[in-house]
Design a protein around this motif. Structure first.
Motif, PDB file in Angstrom:
ATOM      1  N   PRO A  88      -8.086  49.828  62.744  1.00  0.00           N
ATOM      2  CA  PRO A  88      -6.714  50.211  62.395  1.00  0.00           C
ATOM      3  C   PRO A  88      -5.807  50.258  63.623  1.00  0.00           C
ATOM      4  O   PRO A  88      -6.265  50.466  64.753  1.00  0.00           O
ATOM      5  N   LEU A  89      -4.526  50.066  63.385  1.00  0.00           N
ATOM      6  CA  LEU A  89      -3.516  50.250  64.420  1.00  0.00           C
ATOM      7  C   LEU A  89      -3.292  51.750  64.590  1.00  0.00           C
ATOM      8  O   LEU A  89      -2.971  52.447  63.629  1.00  0.00           O
ATOM      9  N   GLY A 102       8.590  59.189  59.564  1.00  0.00           N
ATOM     10  CA  GLY A 102       9.322  58.448  58.530  1.00  0.00           C
ATOM     11  C   GLY A 102       9.366  56.957  58.812  1.00  0.00           C
ATOM     12  O   GLY A 102       9.247  56.135  57.898  1.00  0.00           O
ATOM     13  N   LEU A 103       9.528  56.589  60.084  1.00  0.00           N
ATOM     14  CA  LEU A 103       9.518  55.164  60.444  1.00  0.00           C
ATOM     15  C   LEU A 103       8.170  54.526  60.127  1.00  0.00           C
ATOM     16  O   LEU A 103       8.104  53.388  59.641  1.00  0.00           O
ATOM     17  N   MET A 104       7.091  55.263  60.372  1.00  0.00           N
ATOM     18  CA  MET A 104       5.773  54.713  60.082  1.00  0.00           C
ATOM     19  C   MET A 104       5.514  54.624  58.583  1.00  0.00           C
ATOM     20  O   MET A 104       4.832  53.704  58.117  1.00  0.00           O
ATOM     21  N   ARG A 105       6.050  55.559  57.809  1.00  0.00           N
ATOM     22  CA  ARG A 105       5.912  55.435  56.348  1.00  0.00           C
ATOM     23  C   ARG A 105       6.640  54.189  55.850  1.00  0.00           C
ATOM     24  O   ARG A 105       6.147  53.477  54.964  1.00  0.00           O
ATOM     25  N   GLY A 106       7.805  53.920  56.426  1.00  0.00           N
ATOM     26  CA  GLY A 106       8.519  52.703  56.066  1.00  0.00           C
ATOM     27  C   GLY A 106       7.756  51.449  56.452  1.00  0.00           C
ATOM     28  O   GLY A 106       7.723  50.468  55.703  1.00  0.00           O
ATOM     29  N   PHE A 107       7.118  51.475  57.617  1.00  0.00           N
ATOM     30  CA  PHE A 107       6.307  50.339  58.047  1.00  0.00           C
ATOM     31  C   PHE A 107       5.130  50.126  57.103  1.00  0.00           C
ATOM     32  O   PHE A 107       4.809  48.981  56.739  1.00  0.00           O
ATOM     33  N   HIS A 108       4.498  51.222  56.688  1.00  0.00           N
ATOM     34  CA  HIS A 108       3.357  51.103  55.772  1.00  0.00           C
ATOM     35  C   HIS A 108       3.790  50.532  54.429  1.00  0.00           C
ATOM     36  O   HIS A 108       3.067  49.714  53.836  1.00  0.00           O
ATOM     37  N   ARG A 109       4.957  50.936  53.950  1.00  0.00           N
ATOM     38  CA  ARG A 109       5.445  50.369  52.682  1.00  0.00           C
ATOM     39  C   ARG A 109       5.714  48.874  52.818  1.00  0.00           C
ATOM     40  O   ARG A 109       5.454  48.102  51.889  1.00  0.00           O
ATOM     41  N   ALA A 110       6.220  48.468  53.974  1.00  0.00           N
ATOM     42  CA  ALA A 110       6.530  47.050  54.183  1.00  0.00           C
ATOM     43  C   ALA A 110       5.286  46.218  54.471  1.00  0.00           C
ATOM     44  O   ALA A 110       5.252  45.022  54.160  1.00  0.00           O
ATOM     45  N   HIS A 111       4.251  46.837  55.043  1.00  0.00           N
ATOM     46  CA  HIS A 111       3.039  46.104  55.425  1.00  0.00           C
ATOM     47  C   HIS A 111       1.796  46.882  54.991  1.00  0.00           C
ATOM     48  O   HIS A 111       1.014  47.348  55.845  1.00  0.00           O
ATOM     49  N   PRO A 112       1.569  47.023  53.697  1.00  0.00           N
ATOM     50  CA  PRO A 112       0.411  47.795  53.231  1.00  0.00           C
ATOM     51  C   PRO A 112      -0.920  47.156  53.600  1.00  0.00           C
ATOM     52  O   PRO A 112      -1.959  47.824  53.529  1.00  0.00           O
ATOM     53  N   GLU A 113      -0.910  45.897  53.999  1.00  0.00           N
ATOM     54  CA  GLU A 113      -2.162  45.220  54.357  1.00  0.00           C
ATOM     55  C   GLU A 113      -2.682  45.639  55.730  1.00  0.00           C
ATOM     56  O   GLU A 113      -3.841  45.357  56.063  1.00  0.00           O
ATOM     57  N   ILE A 114      -1.858  46.304  56.532  1.00  0.00           N
ATOM     58  CA  ILE A 114      -2.254  46.721  57.873  1.00  0.00           C
ATOM     59  C   ILE A 114      -2.820  48.141  57.824  1.00  0.00           C
ATOM     60  O   ILE A 114      -2.139  49.073  57.396  1.00  0.00           O
ATOM     61  N   ASP A 115      -4.066  48.293  58.263  1.00  0.00           N
ATOM     62  CA  ASP A 115      -4.680  49.622  58.319  1.00  0.00           C
ATOM     63  C   ASP A 115      -4.064  50.424  59.455  1.00  0.00           C
ATOM     64  O   ASP A 115      -3.854  49.898  60.564  1.00  0.00           O
ATOM     65  N   LEU A 116      -3.800  51.703  59.194  1.00  0.00           N
ATOM     66  CA  LEU A 116      -3.156  52.562  60.180  1.00  0.00           C
ATOM     67  C   LEU A 116      -3.983  53.821  60.425  1.00  0.00           C
ATOM     68  O   LEU A 116      -4.568  54.377  59.489  1.00  0.00           O
ATOM     69  N   ASP A 117      -4.006  54.263  61.673  1.00  0.00           N
ATOM     70  CA  ASP A 117      -4.447  55.608  62.043  1.00  0.00           C
ATOM     71  C   ASP A 117      -3.250  56.269  62.703  1.00  0.00           C
ATOM     72  O   ASP A 117      -2.759  55.782  63.738  1.00  0.00           O
ATOM     73  N   VAL A 118      -2.741  57.346  62.114  1.00  0.00           N
ATOM     74  CA  VAL A 118      -1.593  58.056  62.676  1.00  0.00           C
ATOM     75  C   VAL A 118      -2.100  59.329  63.339  1.00  0.00           C
ATOM     76  O   VAL A 118      -2.798  60.123  62.710  1.00  0.00           O
ATOM     77  N   VAL A 119      -1.760  59.509  64.616  1.00  0.00           N
ATOM     78  CA  VAL A 119      -2.208  60.672  65.375  1.00  0.00           C
ATOM     79  C   VAL A 119      -0.984  61.399  65.914  1.00  0.00           C
ATOM     80  O   VAL A 119       0.136  60.884  65.880  1.00  0.00           O
ATOM     81  N   MET A 120      -1.189  62.614  66.399  1.00  0.00           N
ATOM     82  CA  MET A 120      -0.099  63.421  66.950  1.00  0.00           C
ATOM     83  C   MET A 120      -0.515  63.979  68.296  1.00  0.00           C
ATOM     84  O   MET A 120      -1.341  64.882  68.378  1.00  0.00           O
ATOM     85  N   LEU A 121       0.032  63.395  69.368  1.00  0.00           N
ATOM     86  CA  LEU A 121      -0.237  63.845  70.724  1.00  0.00           C
ATOM     87  C   LEU A 121       0.873  64.787  71.183  1.00  0.00           C
ATOM     88  O   LEU A 121       1.881  64.956  70.487  1.00  0.00           O
ATOM     89  N   PHE A 122       0.701  65.379  72.369  1.00  0.00           N
ATOM     90  CA  PHE A 122       1.637  66.441  72.757  1.00  0.00           C
ATOM     91  C   PHE A 122       2.887  65.919  73.461  1.00  0.00           C
ATOM     92  O   PHE A 122       3.988  66.007  72.933  1.00  0.00           O
ATOM     93  N   ASP A 123       2.729  65.355  74.650  1.00  0.00           N
ATOM     94  CA  ASP A 123       3.914  65.012  75.422  1.00  0.00           C
ATOM     95  C   ASP A 123       3.803  63.598  75.968  1.00  0.00           C
ATOM     96  O   ASP A 123       2.841  62.877  75.701  1.00  0.00           O
ATOM     97  N   VAL A 136      -4.701  55.094  71.779  1.00  0.00           N
ATOM     98  CA  VAL A 136      -3.671  54.734  70.808  1.00  0.00           C
ATOM     99  C   VAL A 136      -3.061  53.406  71.222  1.00  0.00           C
ATOM    100  O   VAL A 136      -3.127  52.998  72.391  1.00  0.00           O
ATOM    101  N   ASP A 137      -2.465  52.714  70.255  1.00  0.00           N
ATOM    102  CA  ASP A 137      -1.828  51.419  70.514  1.00  0.00           C
ATOM    103  C   ASP A 137      -0.335  51.547  70.758  1.00  0.00           C
ATOM    104  O   ASP A 137       0.260  50.688  71.419  1.00  0.00           O
ATOM    105  N   ALA A 138       0.281  52.589  70.200  1.00  0.00           N
ATOM    106  CA  ALA A 138       1.719  52.755  70.345  1.00  0.00           C
ATOM    107  C   ALA A 138       2.065  54.230  70.203  1.00  0.00           C
ATOM    108  O   ALA A 138       1.311  55.005  69.603  1.00  0.00           O
ATOM    109  N   SER A 139       3.214  54.614  70.758  1.00  0.00           N
ATOM    110  CA  SER A 139       3.642  56.004  70.703  1.00  0.00           C
ATOM    111  C   SER A 139       5.157  56.052  70.601  1.00  0.00           C
ATOM    112  O   SER A 139       5.857  55.255  71.239  1.00  0.00           O
ATOM    113  N   PHE A 140       5.668  56.975  69.790  1.00  0.00           N
ATOM    114  CA  PHE A 140       7.104  57.210  69.708  1.00  0.00           C
ATOM    115  C   PHE A 140       7.460  58.328  70.683  1.00  0.00           C
ATOM    116  O   PHE A 140       6.948  59.448  70.575  1.00  0.00           O
TER     117      PHE A 140
END
Length: 311
Positions: A88-89, A102-123, A136-140
C-alpha cells in the motif's frame, strides 16, 4: 531455517521425484539432494523414503509439509508487503479530522484501486525521518520553519491553502458576527493548547501573531479536540482557530460558532512531501490528483506566509 531448502522439500513432495523437482527448480539433482539433506539435519528427522517410483514423504515429512507450505506463504506475503508497486501507499495525514485526511478521502474515491495505509505522525522532523527511511511514502505538512529549509532529498508541492475560522461559544463577544477581519481579533484570547514549540504549526502561528498582533495562548494540557470544544463552548472569554476543512462534531447544546476570518484571510499552507528517490508508482498518481486543482500560493518547500485567498 533455510527457506530455499523448505521450498525444495515442497517441490520434491509435489513432483514425487528428486530429478523432476530439480528440473522444476532449474537446479541440479545434486543440489536438490544437498538441500533436502541439510533440512533433515536441521530438523533431526528423515523427510523422504526412496522408492522405485521416486521419493515419498515419511510420516515426519507428511507432518512437516503443511507447515512448510505455510512458511513459504508467509515469506511471500512478507516480501509483497514491502515490494514497490505491491504494498500500500503509506501517507501521513497528521490527524484524522483535518484537511489532509479529507484530501486523502477524495483521492481514495477517485482511485479506489490503489491500496492505502494512512498514518499519523507528530511533527515535520518525524515526518522527514519517516520519508527518508521509507516508513511512509508521503506526508502532508506546512513547510518550512523559517531558517530550517527542507533537506535536499525531500521534495514538496503546495496543495492546499486552508482558510482559518474563529471558533467561539454562544456567549462570546464575537459569536454573532457573520465574518470577522483579522484586526477585530486583536485583544481577544485565542486558546490553542495543541501548539507545541518547535513544530511547523507553532512557527505558522508565531508568524500570524507577529503579522497581526494577535493573542494566542497555548497554556494548559492538550486533551484533544473534544475537550477543547467543551472548554470554548462554556467560556465566553475564549475562542480558538480551526481550519475551514477541519471536520468537527459537538453536542447540540454547545452552540458553537464557526466564523470566517477575512480582510485579509489567514490560510494554513498544506504541502505534500516525499523523498525524491521514492519509486512507489502510486506516489505520482497522488501528486497528480492533488495538483489537478488550483495551485497553492508561494514557493514549494519554503515558508511563505500568504494571508490572502482569492475568492
Amino acid at each position: 531455517m533455510d527457506l530455499e531448502a523448505v521450498r525444495t522439500f515442497v517441490a520434491v513432495v509435489e513432483a514425487g521425484q528428486f530429478q523432476k523437482a530439480a528440473a522444476d527448480l532449474s537446479i541440479t539433482q545434486q543440489a536438490v539432494s544437498k538441500r533436502v539433506a541439510a533440512l533433515e539435519r536441521d530438523l533431526g528427522v528423515r523427510l523422504f523414503t526412496r522408492t522405485p517410483r521416486g521419493a515419498e514423504p515419511t510420516v515426519d515429512g507428511q507432518a512437516f509439509l503443511p507447515h512448510a507450505r505455510e512458511l513459504l506463504r508467509v515469506a511471500e506475503r512478507a516480501v509483497a508487503s514491502v515490494r514497490t508497486g505491491r504494498r500500500p501507499l503509506r501517507v501521513d495525514v497528521i490527524n484524522s479530522r483535518g484537511a489532509a485526511s479529507g484530501l486523502m478521502r477524495g483521492f481514495h474515491r477517485a482511485h479506489p484501486e490503489i491500496d492505502l495505509d494512512v498514518v499519523m505522525l507528530f511533527d515535520l522532523g518525524t515526518a522527514v525521518a519517516a520519508l527518508r527511511s521509507g516508513t511512509v511514502d508521503a506526508s502532508f505538512r506546512a513547510v518550512a520553519v523559517p531558517g530550517r529549509p527542507l533537506p535536499e532529498d525531500i521534495e514538496s508541492v503546495r496543495v492546499l491553502d486552508e482558510p482559518l475560522q474563529l471558533l467561539t461559544g454562544p456567549d462570546h463577544a464575537l459569536a454573532g458576527a457573520r465574518s470577522l477581519s483579522v484586526a477585530q481579533l486583536a485583544g481577544h484570547r485565542i486558546w490553542m493548547p495543541g501548539i507545541v514549540p518547535g513544530t511547523e504549526w507553532a512557527a505558522y502561528y508565531d508568524d500570524l501573531v507577529a503579522e497581526f498582533g494577535l493573542t494566542i495562548e497555548a497554556s494548559g494540557p492538550n486533551f484533544g479536540s473534544d475537550a477543547l470544544l467543551d472548554t470554548v463552548a462554556g467560556n465566553p472569554a475564549l475562542a480558538t482557530f480551526m481550519g475551514e476543512y477541519t471536520r468537527l462534531i459537538w453536542p447540540a447544546g454547545h452552540g458553537l460558532r464557526r466564523i470566517p476570518v477575512t480582510g485579509p484571510t489567514p490560510v494554513y499552507p498544506h504541502s505534500l512531501l516525499w523523498h525524491r528517490d521514492n519509486p512507489h508508482p502510486a506516489l505520482a498518481t497522488l501528486r497528480a490528483h492533488l495538483t489537478a486543482g488550483p495551485a497553492g500560493h508561494g514557493a514549494a518547500g519554503t515558508w511563505v506566509p500568504d494571508w490572502v485567498v482569492p475568492r
